[in-house]
Scaffold this motif. Structure first.
Motif, short mmCIF file in Angstrom:
data_model
loop_
_atom_site.label_atom_id
_atom_site.label_comp_id
_atom_site.label_asym_id
_atom_site.label_seq_id
_atom_site.Cartn_x
_atom_site.Cartn_y
_atom_site.Cartn_z
N ILE A 286 0.84 -1.20 0.00
CA ILE A 286 0.00 0.00 0.00
C ILE A 286 0.87 1.25 0.00
O ILE A 286 0.60 2.21 -0.73
CB ILE A 286 -0.97 -0.02 1.21
CG1 ILE A 286 -2.01 -1.12 1.00
CG2 ILE A 286 -1.63 1.33 1.40
CD1 ILE A 286 -2.88 -1.36 2.21
N VAL A 287 1.91 1.27 0.80
CA VAL A 287 2.80 2.43 0.85
C VAL A 287 3.50 2.64 -0.50
O VAL A 287 3.60 3.75 -0.99
CB VAL A 287 3.83 2.26 1.99
CG1 VAL A 287 4.95 3.29 1.88
CG2 VAL A 287 3.14 2.38 3.32
N ARG B 159 2.44 1.73 -3.40
CA ARG B 159 1.45 2.09 -4.41
C ARG B 159 1.00 3.55 -4.29
O ARG B 159 0.72 4.20 -5.28
CB ARG B 159 0.24 1.16 -4.28
CG ARG B 159 -0.81 1.37 -5.29
CD ARG B 159 -0.38 0.79 -6.59
NE ARG B 159 -1.53 0.84 -7.49
CZ ARG B 159 -1.44 1.06 -8.78
NH1 ARG B 159 -0.26 1.19 -9.30
NH2 ARG B 159 -2.49 1.12 -9.52
N THR B 160 0.94 4.06 -3.06
CA THR B 160 0.46 5.42 -2.84
C THR B 160 1.56 6.46 -2.95
O THR B 160 1.27 7.65 -3.03
CB THR B 160 -0.21 5.55 -1.46
OG1 THR B 160 0.73 5.20 -0.46
CG2 THR B 160 -1.43 4.67 -1.36
N ARG B 161 2.79 6.06 -2.96
CA ARG B 161 3.90 7.00 -3.08
C ARG B 161 3.95 7.55 -4.51
O ARG B 161 3.84 6.80 -5.47
CB ARG B 161 5.22 6.30 -2.76
CG ARG B 161 6.38 7.24 -2.61
CD ARG B 161 7.65 6.55 -2.20
NE ARG B 161 7.39 5.62 -1.10
CZ ARG B 161 8.16 4.60 -0.80
NH1 ARG B 161 9.22 4.35 -1.51
NH2 ARG B 161 7.87 3.81 0.19
N PRO B 162 4.11 8.87 -4.68
CA PRO B 162 4.16 9.41 -6.05
C PRO B 162 5.41 8.91 -6.79
O PRO B 162 6.47 8.74 -6.19
CB PRO B 162 4.22 10.92 -5.84
CG PRO B 162 4.67 11.11 -4.44
CD PRO B 162 4.24 9.90 -3.67
#
Length: 70
Positions: free
Chosen positions: A27-28, A30-33
């Protein structure tokens, strides 16, 4: 969303610590730009083959500028 409310909730099953760590990591990630890749450096050899400018620009005084050294 309140401070008391969890960000992630397991609704079924009993995951192991490793499974939870893998889920949080995914999740981290995937959400990191996405970071823009740095442009590859151009070698001095390739750079020397490129013209410094595109050439003379049309306009007032262009005929005079075309004869000047660059």
């Amino acid at each position: 969303m309140s401070a008391e409310e969890p960000l992630l909730r397991i609704v079924r099953g009993v995951p192991t610590a490793e499974e939870l760590a893998a889920l949080v990591g995914a999740i981290v990630a995937r959400t990191r730009p996405a970071q823009a890749a740095a442009p590859a450096p151009v070698s001095q050899w390739a750079r020397s083959a490129r013209p410094a400018l595109a050439g003379p620009v049309a306009g007032p005084g262009a005929w005079r500028a075309s004869g000047l050294p660059r």
